[in-house]
Design a protein around this motif. Structure first.
Motif, short mmCIF file in Angstrom:
data_model
loop_
_atom_site.label_atom_id
_atom_site.label_comp_id
_atom_site.label_asym_id
_atom_site.label_seq_id
_atom_site.Cartn_x
_atom_site.Cartn_y
_atom_site.Cartn_z
N ILE A 210 0.83 -1.21 0.00
CA ILE A 210 0.00 0.00 0.00
C ILE A 210 0.86 1.26 0.00
CG2 ILE A 210 -1.73 1.27 1.32
CD1 ILE A 210 -2.74 -1.40 2.37
N LEU A 211 1.98 1.22 0.75
CA LEU A 211 2.82 2.41 0.87
C LEU A 211 3.99 2.40 -0.11
CD1 LEU A 211 3.02 2.61 4.78
CD2 LEU A 211 1.50 3.90 3.25
N GLY A 212 4.08 1.40 -0.98
CA GLY A 212 5.19 1.32 -1.92
C GLY A 212 5.22 2.48 -2.90
N PRO A 213 6.36 2.72 -3.54
CA PRO A 213 6.49 3.88 -4.46
C PRO A 213 5.61 3.76 -5.69
CG PRO A 213 8.45 2.49 -4.55
CD PRO A 213 7.63 1.98 -3.42
N GLN A 214 5.25 2.55 -6.10
CA GLN A 214 4.40 2.37 -7.27
C GLN A 214 2.91 2.30 -6.91
OE1 GLN A 214 5.79 2.64 -10.14
NE2 GLN A 214 7.85 2.69 -9.24
N ALA B 287 1.05 6.52 -2.84
CA ALA B 287 2.30 7.28 -2.96
C ALA B 287 2.27 8.20 -4.18
CB ALA B 287 3.48 6.31 -3.04
N GLN B 288 1.73 7.71 -5.28
CA GLN B 288 1.66 8.55 -6.48
C GLN B 288 0.72 9.74 -6.28
OE1 GLN B 288 0.69 6.07 -9.82
NE2 GLN B 288 2.62 4.93 -9.74
N ALA B 289 -0.36 9.53 -5.56
CA ALA B 289 -1.29 10.65 -5.31
C ALA B 289 -0.64 11.69 -4.41
CB ALA B 289 -2.57 10.10 -4.68
N PHE C 1 9.42 2.86 4.37
CA PHE C 1 10.70 3.01 5.06
C PHE C 1 10.87 4.42 5.62
CE2 PHE C 1 11.91 -0.22 1.67
CZ PHE C 1 11.55 -1.29 2.48
N SER C 2 9.87 4.86 6.32
CA SER C 2 9.88 6.20 6.92
C SER C 2 9.18 6.14 8.27
CB SER C 2 9.15 7.20 6.00
OG SER C 2 7.78 6.85 5.90
N LEU D 219 8.63 -1.89 7.97
CA LEU D 219 8.13 -0.66 7.37
C LEU D 219 9.06 0.54 7.56
CD1 LEU D 219 4.35 -0.87 8.36
CD2 LEU D 219 5.44 -1.61 6.24
N GLY D 220 9.95 0.46 8.56
CA GLY D 220 10.78 1.63 8.86
C GLY D 220 12.19 1.55 8.34
N GLY D 221 12.59 0.36 7.89
CA GLY D 221 13.96 0.25 7.43
C GLY D 221 14.94 0.25 8.58
N THR D 222 16.16 0.67 8.30
CA THR D 222 17.22 0.65 9.33
C THR D 222 17.66 2.04 9.74
OG1 THR D 222 18.87 0.52 7.57
CG2 THR D 222 18.09 -1.57 8.50
#
Length: 345
Positions: A184-188, A192-194, A211-212, A291-294
């Motif tokens: 859902i939160l991916g760049p594609q 995210a596009q909206a 990742f935020s 979801l948050g990365g490192t």
């Protein structure tokens, strides 16, 4: 004949009582006999036997959960406390307390706590974790309160269905639901596009939702939202609507009725839901990893890395003990702040 007749002049009823009727005396067998001098002792003995039986039943009911808590909560907690004062082992784990004769450090030490307070990085991770937990708790409260109020005010035949919808996510795997948010939160993704389209229209650079810290907050709120809805619904369902009608008759508007009647009565549910959300979020490490990365490590990730990655179990135990003390301190402050206060005349 003398012309006189001897008439029976006696009254039809004996004298005494209403209308000359005398109440018959009680039969001899219904007369109460004086109490036996042994009766108080017998009564005390029966009360003592009943009380002992009640105590035995209470012990039989409470002993299994008490033993369970002692075996699976108190004993592991004491082991973690002891581990926080030990040295790390040669290949990870814990070094023996007694001298093994291999020339390595052994025994008990305070170096783990000294190492924690010597670097501000660990304090920063703690503060960041508390900030995320506080923001997640407030977001869950804001989103859960209207939902709980709607369920509590719905017709009774619809409440069970609405409660089932709230707990329905628990029927699926936790990791699957978190990984779904990566899509859902991916760049594609359309979201995210909206968002980037709106930002681009105002001249701002595109942002990454995945990742935020925003993705971590969304995941925390999504996973823990039912833990806030259910206590609030349980509390709001018990409110007497007559109180709101009385406040309305006294001239209170909708906001005043909520703030002066509904909100104070719902504070126990708010506190319960906040505790159920705040504490799990504070130690959560799966959602920040996925979801948050490192970039922004939380305390749960740090403890997990110490046990599974670095294999420095003493320092991981130290972090766990400090986190537990912080949570207990906050719980004590919340209990002190929420205690009932006496109003002086």
């Amino acid at each position: 004949m003398s012309g006189t007749r001897h008439l029976n002049k006696s009254p039809p009823f004996p004298k005494g009582g209403q209308g000359g009727f005398r109440r018959p005396s009680a039969p001899p067998d219904t007369i109460k006999s004086p109490p036996s001098p042994l009766w108080p002792q017998a009564r005390n003995f029966a009360s003592l036997v009943f009380q002992r039986g009640e105590n035995t039943t209470r012990r039989a009911v409470t002993s299994p959960p008490t033993l369970f808590l002692l075996a699976f909560f108190l004993v592991p907690a004491l082991i973690v406390v002891l581990a926080s004062f030990q040295y790390p082992g040669e290949f990870g784990g814990l070094a023996p307390i007694t001298d093994p004769g291999d020339g390595r450090e052994h025994g008990l030490t305070l170096e783990n706590y000294q190492f924690f307070f010597s670097d501000f990085l660990f304090t920063e991770i703690f503060l960041r974790s508390f900030a995320v937990a506080t923001a997640s708790t407030l977001a869950c409260l804001v989103l859960a309160y209207p939902v709980a109020w709607l369920i509590a005010r719905s017709p009774r035949r619809h409440r069970d269905l609405l409660v089932l919808l709230v707990i329905l996510p628990f029927a699926s795997n936790f990791l699957i639901r978190v990984y779904a948010w990566m899509i859902i939160l991916g760049p594609q993704a359309a979201l995210a596009q909206a968002v980037n389209g709106v930002l681009g229209a105002f001249g701002f650079p595109p942002v990454s939702l995945l990742f935020s810290p925003f993705a971590v907050l969304v995941g925390m709120v999504y996973v823990h939202l039912p833990f806030m809805i259910l206590p609030l619904y349980t509390n709001l369902e018990k409110h007497d609507p007559v109180l709101l009608d009385a406040a309305q008759d006294l001239g209170a508007n909708a906001w005043r009725r909520f703030w002066r009647v509904t909100w104070p009565l719902s504070l126990p549910g708010v506190f319960s839901g906040s505790v159920l959300v705040f504490i799990p979020v504070l130690g959560m490490f799966a959602i920040p990893d996925i979801l948050g990365g490192t970039r922004d490590m939380l305390i749960g990730n740090l403890i997990k890395d110490q046990f599974l990655g670095v294999r420095d179990w003493p320092f991981g135990a130290t972090l766990s003990i400090i986190l537990t003390l912080c949570v207990l301190t906050l719980a004590g402050l919340a209990a002190w702040a929420g205690r009932p206060r006496r109003r002086h005349a």
